[in-house]
Design a protein around this motif. Structure first.
Motif, short mmCIF file in Angstrom:
data_model
loop_
_atom_site.label_atom_id
_atom_site.label_comp_id
_atom_site.label_asym_id
_atom_site.label_seq_id
_atom_site.Cartn_x
_atom_site.Cartn_y
_atom_site.Cartn_z
N VAL A 103 0.74 136.13 36.12
CA VAL A 103 1.13 135.31 34.97
C VAL A 103 0.49 135.91 33.71
CG1 VAL A 103 1.05 133.03 33.90
CG2 VAL A 103 1.31 133.24 36.39
N PRO A 104 1.31 136.38 32.75
CA PRO A 104 0.77 137.04 31.55
C PRO A 104 0.29 136.06 30.49
CG PRO A 104 3.15 137.07 31.46
CD PRO A 104 2.79 136.44 32.79
N VAL A 147 3.38 110.77 24.16
CA VAL A 147 4.63 110.74 23.40
C VAL A 147 5.37 109.46 23.75
CG1 VAL A 147 6.83 111.90 22.99
CG2 VAL A 147 4.75 113.25 23.41
N PRO A 148 5.82 108.67 22.76
CA PRO A 148 6.52 107.42 23.07
C PRO A 148 7.83 107.65 23.82
CG PRO A 148 5.83 107.50 20.77
CD PRO A 148 5.64 108.87 21.32
N LEU A 149 8.12 106.81 24.77
CA LEU A 149 9.40 106.69 25.47
C LEU A 149 9.70 107.81 26.45
CD1 LEU A 149 11.66 105.48 22.50
CD2 LEU A 149 10.41 104.10 24.18
N VAL A 150 9.32 109.04 26.16
CA VAL A 150 9.63 110.14 27.06
C VAL A 150 8.35 110.87 27.46
CG1 VAL A 150 11.92 110.49 26.08
CG2 VAL A 150 9.99 111.81 25.19
N LEU A 151 8.45 111.62 28.56
CA LEU A 151 7.35 112.46 29.00
C LEU A 151 7.89 113.89 29.09
CD1 LEU A 151 4.81 111.59 31.82
CD2 LEU A 151 5.49 113.92 31.31
N PRO A 152 7.66 114.72 28.06
CA PRO A 152 8.23 116.07 28.04
C PRO A 152 7.47 117.02 28.96
CG PRO A 152 6.89 115.70 26.08
CD PRO A 152 6.88 114.40 26.84
N LEU A 153 8.24 117.82 29.70
CA LEU A 153 7.67 118.77 30.65
C LEU A 153 8.42 120.09 30.60
CD1 LEU A 153 7.40 116.44 33.79
CD2 LEU A 153 5.51 117.18 32.34
N PRO A 154 7.77 121.20 30.97
CA PRO A 154 8.49 122.47 31.04
C PRO A 154 9.48 122.46 32.20
CG PRO A 154 6.26 122.73 31.88
CD PRO A 154 6.34 121.35 31.29
N ALA A 155 10.71 122.77 31.92
CA ALA A 155 11.76 122.71 32.94
C ALA A 155 11.55 123.77 34.02
CB ALA A 155 13.12 122.91 32.28
N GLY A 156 11.81 123.37 35.26
CA GLY A 156 11.82 124.32 36.36
C GLY A 156 10.48 124.80 36.84
N VAL A 157 9.39 124.16 36.42
CA VAL A 157 8.04 124.59 36.81
C VAL A 157 7.49 123.67 37.89
CG1 VAL A 157 5.67 124.98 36.05
CG2 VAL A 157 7.58 125.61 34.56
N SER A 158 6.93 124.26 38.91
CA SER A 158 6.27 123.50 39.97
C SER A 158 4.76 123.76 39.92
CB SER A 158 6.82 123.90 41.34
OG SER A 158 8.18 123.57 41.46
N PHE A 224 5.48 131.32 35.29
CA PHE A 224 5.19 130.02 35.89
C PHE A 224 6.44 129.48 36.60
CE2 PHE A 224 1.55 129.50 32.79
CZ PHE A 224 0.57 129.40 33.76
N ARG A 225 7.59 129.63 35.95
CA ARG A 225 8.83 129.14 36.54
C ARG A 225 9.14 129.88 37.84
NH1 ARG A 225 14.01 126.84 33.55
NH2 ARG A 225 15.48 126.83 35.28
N ALA A 226 8.77 131.15 37.90
CA ALA A 226 8.98 131.94 39.11
C ALA A 226 7.95 131.64 40.21
CB ALA A 226 8.95 133.42 38.78
N GLY A 227 6.96 130.82 39.89
CA GLY A 227 5.96 130.45 40.89
C GLY A 227 4.82 131.43 41.03
N GLY A 228 4.54 132.21 39.98
CA GLY A 228 3.47 133.19 40.05
C GLY A 228 2.09 132.59 40.25
#
Length: 258
Positions: A103-104, A147-158, A224-228
């Motif tokens: 992960v760079p 953050v009100p109402l929503v919980l923002p997260l990076p898409a596709g990350v485990s 991160f999305r690739a699971g490194g």
């Protein structure tokens, strides 16, 4: 494997990992020297090194847990390794992060550089990489939920969070033994999407938010999305994120520090 009682110095002794590690080592009968900038017994700033030689005198093994995302890890490692050489330390154990070579991210690059310093130190050495602690994922999700109402997260990350006391137990075992080089990674019991972890966190904290997955840009995000940062082949931890949250909630209700 060597199992005799030892004098073991722990850097970062007042940190998230250092505290349970010191407790485990002491329970196992070792003489533990707790080193950190705020330590009452061995207050040392590793970037300066003042007081380090006194702290290292007579030490068999050093477990290096001190680290900061704000920088300075490489310089601190240089100072520590030089001091350990002067003191004749036999074994240097270092805790690192799964994915530092994949992960760079600036912090990960620094952790990888410290690994290389340890390997080239001339000391007997052991390096353990672990996945992210439950505590870190908890803090990330707590911040995102502001953050009100929503919980923002990076898409596709485990993620694969692991219980810090399990990492402490493994480090204590390694510190009691002989230098072993790079040992198998230690990962949490489950690889979970961040959205799934967020829903568990919302349920445990009684918040209502719509989980919002947002695509990001950049090489680190793609890694991160690739699971490194994951170690699915080393899912040796046992405590799940829900179990961590339940224990945290029980501690809070009992009035103990969280």
């Amino acid at each position: 494997m060597t199992t005799a009682t030892k004098t073991i110095l722990v850097t970062g002794a007042t940190g998230t990992l250092g505290r349970p590690l010191c407790a485990r080592l002491a329970a196992d009968g070792h003489e533990v020297r707790e080193l950190s900038r705020r330590s009452p017994s061995h207050p040392v700033d590793l970037r300066r090194g003042t007081g380090l030689d006194r702290a290292l005198a007579g030490v068999d093994t050093v477990v290096h847990c001190a680290s900061s995302p704000r920088g300075g890890d490489e310089e601190a490692a240089r100072v520590l390794i030089a001091g350990a050489r002067r003191a004749g330390v036999r074994h240097l154990v270092h805790i690192s992060i799964v994915g530092v070579d994949r992960v760079p991210l600036g912090y990960y690059r620094a952790k990888l550089a410290v690994e290389r310093q340890v390997e080239e130190s001339g000391l007997g050495w052991t390096v353990l990489r672990a996945t992210q602690f439950h505590d870190l994922v908890d803090r990330i999700l707590t911040a995102a939920a502001k953050v009100p109402l929503v919980l923002p997260l990076p898409a596709g990350v485990s993620d694969q969070p692991v219980e810090v006391t399990e990492v402490a137990a493994r480090l204590a075992e390694l510190a009691a033994g002989d230098p072993a080089g790079r040992v198998p990674d230690l990962g949490g019991p489950e690889v979970r999407t961040f959205a799934d972890l967020a829903r568990a966190h919302l349920a445990a904290t009684g918040r209502t938010r719509r989980v919002l997955s947002l695509p990001l840009a950049g090489r680190a995000y793609r890694a991160f999305r690739a699971g490194g940062h994951l170690a699915p082949g080393h899912a040796t931890g046992r405590v799940t994120f829900e179990e961590y949250l339940a224990a945290r909630g029980a501690s809070a209700r009992g009035g103990a520090p969280v």
